[in-house]
Write an enzyme that holds these catalytic residues in place. Structure first.
Site, PDB file in Angstrom:
ATOM      1  N   CYS A 214       0.815  -1.224   0.000  1.00  0.00           N
ATOM      2  CA  CYS A 214       0.000   0.000   0.000  1.00  0.00           C
ATOM      3  C   CYS A 214       0.848   1.274   0.000  1.00  0.00           C
ATOM      4  O   CYS A 214       0.653   2.172  -0.827  1.00  0.00           O
ATOM      5  CB  CYS A 214      -0.985  -0.013   1.169  1.00  0.00           C
ATOM      6  SG  CYS A 214      -0.247   0.048   2.819  1.00  0.00           S
TER       7      CYS A 214
ATOM      8  N   HIS B 249      -2.663   1.282   6.818  1.00  0.00           N
ATOM      9  CA  HIS B 249      -3.014   1.131   5.403  1.00  0.00           C
ATOM     10  C   HIS B 249      -3.216   2.522   4.818  1.00  0.00           C
ATOM     11  O   HIS B 249      -3.604   3.456   5.521  1.00  0.00           O
ATOM     12  CB  HIS B 249      -4.290   0.298   5.227  1.00  0.00           C
ATOM     13  CG  HIS B 249      -4.559  -0.076   3.796  1.00  0.00           C
ATOM     14  ND1 HIS B 249      -3.861  -1.055   3.135  1.00  0.00           N
ATOM     15  CD2 HIS B 249      -5.439   0.439   2.888  1.00  0.00           C
ATOM     16  CE1 HIS B 249      -4.294  -1.157   1.892  1.00  0.00           C
ATOM     17  NE2 HIS B 249      -5.250  -0.248   1.711  1.00  0.00           N
TER      18      HIS B 249
ATOM     19  N   HIS C  24      -5.706   1.794  -4.335  1.00  0.00           N
ATOM     20  CA  HIS C  24      -4.807   1.260  -3.307  1.00  0.00           C
ATOM     21  C   HIS C  24      -4.408  -0.165  -3.654  1.00  0.00           C
ATOM     22  O   HIS C  24      -4.987  -0.797  -4.552  1.00  0.00           O
ATOM     23  CB  HIS C  24      -5.467   1.315  -1.923  1.00  0.00           C
ATOM     24  CG  HIS C  24      -6.623   0.355  -1.763  1.00  0.00           C
ATOM     25  ND1 HIS C  24      -6.769  -0.454  -0.661  1.00  0.00           N
ATOM     26  CD2 HIS C  24      -7.686   0.072  -2.572  1.00  0.00           C
ATOM     27  CE1 HIS C  24      -7.874  -1.173  -0.785  1.00  0.00           C
ATOM     28  NE2 HIS C  24      -8.447  -0.875  -1.922  1.00  0.00           N
TER      29      HIS C  24
END
Length: 349
Positions: A265, A313, A325
């Site tokens: 990520c 994240h 993402h």
């Protein structure tokens, strides 16, 4: 770090092999548990139903992301230490070369002094057939002696500086080895969590795996503002970063990777902004502070959206209530609703 020779195993190799055995044992145990969960009867306790399995998969993926961020941080520190150590070693080598040159110059001066001052100066003057020439030589000798003293002082200072640099380099080397071990430790943790999560997810029937996939892409959360408009990037570099992120859609999730063929990520965010000429830190926790934080209601394409309270994240807002993402292993870089997880911050780079 490796070698093609096979002498006695290093401590790190033995540790890694031991970790592999432990991981295989853990995988076997999880496989047995997963089989039981998949075959759980209708009246089973809630924690033994597939919904409990999905919750456990979520928990393991979250823990894997946290461990991945720790891995990235340790790896980044190891790279920085390697660069610092290389600079120090170069400085030490240059310092040693300078000292060797200074020692050679001092030796030449000492030889000149010996050759010019072998007898008492007063007697030498009395016996000299050329008093004026002798006085000229004595004047030169005096200047050589004064210069020699200065050179000696400078040599001593250079030796002290070199000794200090060597001590710092030694400490950096110890720190680097510690960071290497931390990288290996976090890598094993990530691999363990991901192996368990994959086994549990694969234990679910196809319909339940599809339900998990749909749930992971959900965006119906309280407090998520209406972001249905496309929006305009806040700057040219934000627009370039959005274009780069869009070009990465479909690339695989690869933990610890920052492109161009695979991403985790934070690696996707770092790579996307690098294409716009902007350097971002490696971890999502650091990226959330890489610019000015704005309310989610004011999000514009190119803004970084951090998730969960620990920012483990991160994704990029691209307009119309969507982010791009790298979700988790097995799920490629993709578009998802901005509210797919609890949002902790929005950062405008």
């Amino acid at each position: 770090m490796g070698s093609h020779r096979r002498p006695a195993q290093s401590g790190l190799d033995r540790s890694a092999r031991g970790s592999t055995v432990s991981l295989l044992s853990a995988v076997s145990a999880v496989a047995a548990t997963a089989a039981g969960l998949a075959a759980a009867p209708a009246g089973a306790a809630p924690q033994d139903r597939p919904s409990g399995t999905r919750a456990e998969v979520d928990r393991l993926f979250e823990q894997a992301e946290q461990a991945t961020e720790a891995f990235n941080k340790a790896d980044e520190r190891a790279h920085k230490l390697r660069d610092e150590l290389a600079d120090l070693q170069g400085s030490v080598a240059r310092g040693q070369e300078r000292i060797n040159t200074m020692r050679g110059a001092l030796g030449s001066l000492a030889g000149a002094q010996y050759r010019s001052g072998g007898i008492d100066p007063a007697l030498a003057l009395l016996l000299s057939s050329d008093p004026d020439g002798y006085l000229d030589k004595a004047s030169v000798l005096n200047r050589i002696t004064t210069r020699q003293a200065g050179e000696l002082t400078e040599l001593q200072r250079a030796q002290r500086d070199l000794s200090q640099e060597r001590a710092v380099a030694t400490l950096k080397l110890v720190d680097l080895e510690r960071s290497r071990k931390a990288v290996a430790r976090h890598k094993r943790t990530v691999e363990d969590k991901l192996a368990k999560a994959r086994l549990l997810l694969n234990s679910l029937p196809a319909s339940q795996r599809e339900a998990y996939e749909r749930a992971s892409r959900g965006g119906l959360r309280d407090g998520i503002p209406d972001l249905s408009g496309a929006g305009v990037p806040s700057s040219g570099r934000a627009a370039a970063a959005v274009a780069a992120a869009m070009s990465a859609v479909g690339k695989p999730y690869v933990w610890g990777a920052n492109g161009p063929s695979g991403f985790d990520c934070s690696g996707l965010m770092q790579w996307s902004y690098a294409q716009a000429g902007v350097g971002l830190p490696r971890t999502s926790q650091a990226q959330r502070y890489a610019g000015r934080q704005v309310p989610l209601s004011e999000a514009r394409p190119g803004d970084l959206v951090a998730y969960r309270s620990d920012a483990s994240h991160i994704g990029m807002y691209v307009g119309n209530g969507q982010v791009i993402h790298a979700p988790y292993p097995g799920a490629p870089v993709r578009y998802d609703p901005v509210g797919m997880m609890p949002v902790s911050s929005v950062t405008r780079v």
